[in-house]
Design an enzyme around this catalytic site. Structure first.
Site, PDB file in Angstrom:
ATOM      1  CE  LYS A 126      -4.477   0.714   0.189  1.00 17.01           C
ATOM      2  NZ  LYS A 126      -5.527  -0.203  -0.306  1.00 17.01           N
TER       3      LYS A 126
HETATM    4  P1  NAD Z   1     -12.775   7.520  -3.092  1.00 18.98           P
HETATM    5  O1  NAD Z   1     -11.786   8.568  -2.757  1.00 18.98           O
HETATM    6  O2  NAD Z   1     -13.178   7.302  -4.502  1.00 18.98           O
HETATM    7  O3  NAD Z   1     -14.119   7.794  -2.238  1.00 18.98           O
HETATM    8  C1  NAD Z   1     -14.119   7.956  -0.863  1.00 18.98           C
HETATM    9  C2  NAD Z   1     -15.490   8.432  -0.405  1.00 18.98           C
HETATM   10  O4  NAD Z   1     -15.498   8.488   1.018  1.00 18.98           O
HETATM   11  C3  NAD Z   1     -15.842   9.830  -0.918  1.00 18.98           C
HETATM   12  O5  NAD Z   1     -17.211   9.879  -1.258  1.00 18.98           O
HETATM   13  C4  NAD Z   1     -15.569  10.689   0.321  1.00 18.98           C
HETATM   14  O6  NAD Z   1     -16.307  11.899   0.328  1.00 18.98           O
HETATM   15  C5  NAD Z   1     -16.015   9.741   1.417  1.00 18.98           C
HETATM   16  N1  NAD Z   1     -15.505  10.136   2.728  1.00 18.98           N
HETATM   17  C6  NAD Z   1     -14.266  10.600   3.051  1.00 18.98           C
HETATM   18  N2  NAD Z   1     -14.231  10.922   4.350  1.00 18.98           N
HETATM   19  C7  NAD Z   1     -15.454  10.647   4.851  1.00 18.98           C
HETATM   20  C8  NAD Z   1     -16.030  10.783   6.133  1.00 18.98           C
HETATM   21  N3  NAD Z   1     -15.344  11.275   7.159  1.00 18.98           N
HETATM   22  N4  NAD Z   1     -17.324  10.407   6.290  1.00 18.98           N
HETATM   23  C9  NAD Z   1     -18.052   9.929   5.270  1.00 18.98           C
HETATM   24  N5  NAD Z   1     -17.543   9.783   4.022  1.00 18.98           N
HETATM   25  C10 NAD Z   1     -16.273  10.134   3.831  1.00 18.98           C
HETATM   26  O7  NAD Z   1     -12.205   6.170  -2.433  1.00 18.98           O
HETATM   27  P2  NAD Z   1     -12.599   4.673  -2.797  1.00 18.98           P
HETATM   28  O8  NAD Z   1     -11.651   4.189  -3.813  1.00 18.98           O
HETATM   29  O9  NAD Z   1     -14.064   4.581  -3.024  1.00 18.98           O
HETATM   30  O10 NAD Z   1     -12.208   3.928  -1.430  1.00 18.98           O
HETATM   31  C11 NAD Z   1     -13.093   3.853  -0.332  1.00 18.98           C
HETATM   32  C12 NAD Z   1     -12.673   2.719   0.587  1.00 18.98           C
HETATM   33  O11 NAD Z   1     -12.680   1.487  -0.144  1.00 18.98           O
HETATM   34  C13 NAD Z   1     -11.260   2.825   1.167  1.00 18.98           C
HETATM   35  O12 NAD Z   1     -11.259   2.231   2.449  1.00 18.98           O
HETATM   36  C14 NAD Z   1     -10.431   1.988   0.232  1.00 18.98           C
HETATM   37  O13 NAD Z   1      -9.238   1.511   0.833  1.00 18.98           O
HETATM   38  C15 NAD Z   1     -11.414   0.867  -0.041  1.00 18.98           C
HETATM   39  N6  NAD Z   1     -11.133   0.114  -1.267  1.00 18.98           N
HETATM   40  C16 NAD Z   1     -11.087   0.724  -2.485  1.00 18.98           C
HETATM   41  C17 NAD Z   1     -10.840  -0.030  -3.622  1.00 18.98           C
HETATM   42  C18 NAD Z   1     -10.847   0.582  -4.993  1.00 18.98           C
HETATM   43  O14 NAD Z   1     -10.794  -0.189  -5.965  1.00 18.98           O
HETATM   44  N7  NAD Z   1     -10.931   1.886  -5.154  1.00 18.98           N
HETATM   45  C19 NAD Z   1     -10.615  -1.408  -3.504  1.00 18.98           C
HETATM   46  C20 NAD Z   1     -10.681  -2.014  -2.255  1.00 18.98           C
HETATM   47  C21 NAD Z   1     -10.955  -1.235  -1.142  1.00 18.98           C
END
Ligand code: NAD
Length: 436
Positions: A126
């Protein structure tokens, strides 16, 4: 299926090697506690366990960036490779103000277990930069990304360590990394990252893959619980890559989304939020909280809204000892990494909530990243149908492996999922010896 290994020796009296660099981080402590819990239920060699409780390699870099107003600002970046045993290390790159070394190390460790569970030929990694990307111009973001890539150049490579988008990063971020790396080696190298734009060798369906995988797991859990999707509701925290696709896919399957939130606020409509209209509203540059088709609610209320399925898809540790008992859902599907603290986990184990743990639930992202990497290396592209069908197959296989183990051994779904992932990495380490 029994979680035992012919190679294993039962020594788990000293599961976690203390380390002052990582141990201060609550997220890293959480990952270690989870590993300790797994060591309680599987036979595992003590030396291997100690090795797996720390990352193999961690690099911290300072990244000077010329800002638009002429100032120089210095950001801190991290890349942590938890395991190099199973193949290249693989994992997202996160831009968020609270990123620190311990958090990145925990996320890297979870990636190892996730790749193990999904049987992918990767170790976990990561990366992150302590920055709020919303405060950067596009030019600043590009210079930051390119300079970070330069700083970690010596430890990344298509056979060494492959990055992907995570919180605060996207396809464009991956395009800049791919371009910077390609310019260094002198030819286009799409396989250096996954989650790139399709026109640069990205995989069709990678952007939607995590949300789709979450949805497959939820629909499978509903079958087990005899719930009919058309009679169920969902609440989703986060409306980014993962959360927005989960909302769209659940809505497509007839599940009513009654509340959604992001970093700027939360909204609720018990009759169901029109997700297509909300997606357009956000795409036009409006804030989710200003969506006219729902009423605003206080952010802490979001997770407590009664629903069939609750999907945290934003940050870590949002379900903790103070709100765990107040959750009113039947299924908790962890779209985010590490959204539930170990204390909350214990409380939820007795609550009757069907838990789909993060290493299983959000594994669709790394699975399609694997498909993308394979296609780029072979220079042979698959069709969208092939990708979605293979994703579904692998997600359902993992779901049922975890479910069977949990039922057979009376384990929580989390411990079962982690056990399978940890066991796979442990076996490989035992076979290979002390390197890498
Ligand atoms: P992203 O940046 O696209 O979206 C994140 C979202 O979370 C946004 O809508 C943001 O406004 C919201 N957010 C941030 N702080 C917040 C808070 N305090 N309260 C409520 N909402 C809040 O990120 P993503 O890629 O969607 O990732 C989200 C989660 O999923 C992370 O934990 C990431 O590690 C996990 N994840 C992502 C992927 C991927 O393919 N992108 C894969 C596996 C896991």
């Amino acid at each position: 299926m029994a979680v035992t290994s012919a190679l294993a020796i039962n020594h788990h009296d000293y599961p976690h090697t203390p380390n002052p660099v990582f141990d201060n981080s609550p997220t890293f402590q959480m990952a270690c506690r989870q590993l300790d819990a797994v060591a309680e239920v599987i036979d595992i060699d003590r030396g291997v366990l100690q090795r797996m409780s720390l990352p193999k390699r961690a690099i911290v870099v300072s990244i000077p960036v010329r800002m638009d107003d002429g100032r120089t600002e210095v950001f801190t970046g991290y890349r942590v490779q938890h395991s190099l045993t199973s193949g290249p290390s693989k994992g997202g790159l996160r831009y968020h103000p609270s990123v620190d070394l311990g958090e990145v190390a925990a996320l890297a460790m979870w990636m190892s277990w996730k790749c193990g569970l999904m049987n992918l030929p990767f170790g976990g990694a990561k990366g992150g930069i302590g920055v709020d990307p919303a405060q950067l111009s596009r030019g600043e973001n590009e210079r930051l990304t390119r300079r970070f890539t330069e700083e970690v150049l010596s430890v990344i490579g298509p056979r060494m360590d492959v990055m992907a988008p995570d919180l605060g990063t996207d396809e464009q971020t991956m395009a800049w990394i791919m371009d910077t790396y390609s310019m260094k080696i002198g030819y286009a190298c799409p396989e250096i990252v996954t989650g790139k734009p399709v026109e640069l060798g990205g995989c069709i369906g990678r952007r939607e893959a995590t949300g789709r995988g979450v949805t497959y797991c939820i629909l499978e859990a509903m079958k087990e619980l005899n719930l009919r999707p058309a009679e169920t509701t969902a609440v989703v925290q986060g409306f980014g890559n993962v959360g927005s696709v989960v909302c769209q896919e659940l809505a497509k399957n007839g599940i009513k989304i009654v509340a959604v939130g992001d970093r700027y606020g939360s909204i609720r409509n018990l009759k169901g939020i029109d997700i297509a209209a909300l997606t357009r509203h956000v795409a036009e540059g409006n804030l989710l909280k200003d969506f006219p088709g729902a009423e605003p609610i206080a952010p802490p209320e979001l997770l407590l809204t009664p629903c069939t399925v609750l999907v945290p898809a934003a940050l870590e540790r949002v379900i903790h000892k103070d709100n765990a008992k107040k959750l009113r859902c039947r299924i908790l599907a962890e779209g985010a990494n590490g959204p539930t603290t170990p204390e909350a986990d214990e409380m939820l184990n007795d609550s009757g909530i069907f838990m789909i743990p993060d290493v299983l639930c959000n594994a669709g992202g790394v699975t399609v990243s694997y498909f993308e990497w394979v296609q780029d290396i072979q220079q042979f592209l698959w069709t969208e149908e092939e990708i979605n069908q293979r994703l579904r197959e692998l997600m359902l296989r993992a779901f049922h492996q975890v479910r069977s183990l949990a039922c057979e051994r009376h384990l929580s779904m989390r411990t079962a999922a982690l056990s399978l992932g940890v066991q796979k990495v442990a076996k490989e380490k035992l076979r290979r010896g002390l390197y890498p």
